[in-house]
Design an enzyme around this catalytic site. Sequence first.
Site, PDB file in Angstrom:
ATOM      1  N   LEU A 133      45.041  46.505  36.489  1.00 12.86           N
ATOM      2  CA  LEU A 133      45.607  45.213  37.317  1.00 12.86           C
ATOM      3  C   LEU A 133      45.389  45.572  38.826  1.00 12.86           C
ATOM      4  CD1 LEU A 133      46.443  42.320  36.925  1.00 12.86           C
ATOM      5  CD2 LEU A 133      48.795  43.084  36.877  1.00 12.86           C
ATOM      6  N   HIS A 134      44.228  45.348  39.287  1.00 14.99           N
ATOM      7  CA  HIS A 134      43.979  45.838  40.654  1.00 14.99           C
ATOM      8  C   HIS A 134      44.161  44.574  41.663  1.00 14.99           C
ATOM      9  CE1 HIS A 134      40.082  44.141  40.273  1.00 14.99           C
ATOM     10  NE2 HIS A 134      40.001  44.549  39.242  1.00 14.99           N
ATOM     11  N   ALA A 135      43.964  44.627  42.703  1.00 11.78           N
ATOM     12  CA  ALA A 135      44.326  43.585  43.844  1.00 11.78           C
ATOM     13  C   ALA A 135      43.874  42.024  43.343  1.00 11.78           C
ATOM     14  CB  ALA A 135      43.717  43.917  45.298  1.00 11.78           C
ATOM     15  N   ALA A 181      45.606  40.531  40.586  1.00  8.47           N
ATOM     16  CA  ALA A 181      46.985  40.583  40.748  1.00  8.47           C
ATOM     17  C   ALA A 181      47.346  39.437  41.711  1.00  8.47           C
ATOM     18  CB  ALA A 181      47.450  41.892  41.513  1.00  8.47           C
TER      19      ALA A 181
END
Length: 88
Positions: free
Chosen positions: A14-16, A19
């Site tokens: 779950l990266h930027a 997110a």
Amino acid sequence: MITHDYLITAAEGLHARPATNLIRLAKKYKSATSLKKGEKTVKLNSMLNILSLALKGGDTVTLIVEGEDETEAAAAIETFFKEELKNL
């Protein structure tokens, strides 16, 4: 209160970008939304909160939703985890 466990299926975790989408989704509802990994629980209102969990592919995270529209919020976030993260 509604809780549900999700497996992070995206290899990148779950990266930027996802997110940010998750935060925007959670803010559409009045219910308090949080993610829990291990002993750490964070609110879904800040990028830093979510990134501090360091969610990687294969990790399990618990969604916690509590409030007046918790059923709708939990359903929308479930769709996010099942659809958006799968397509990364």
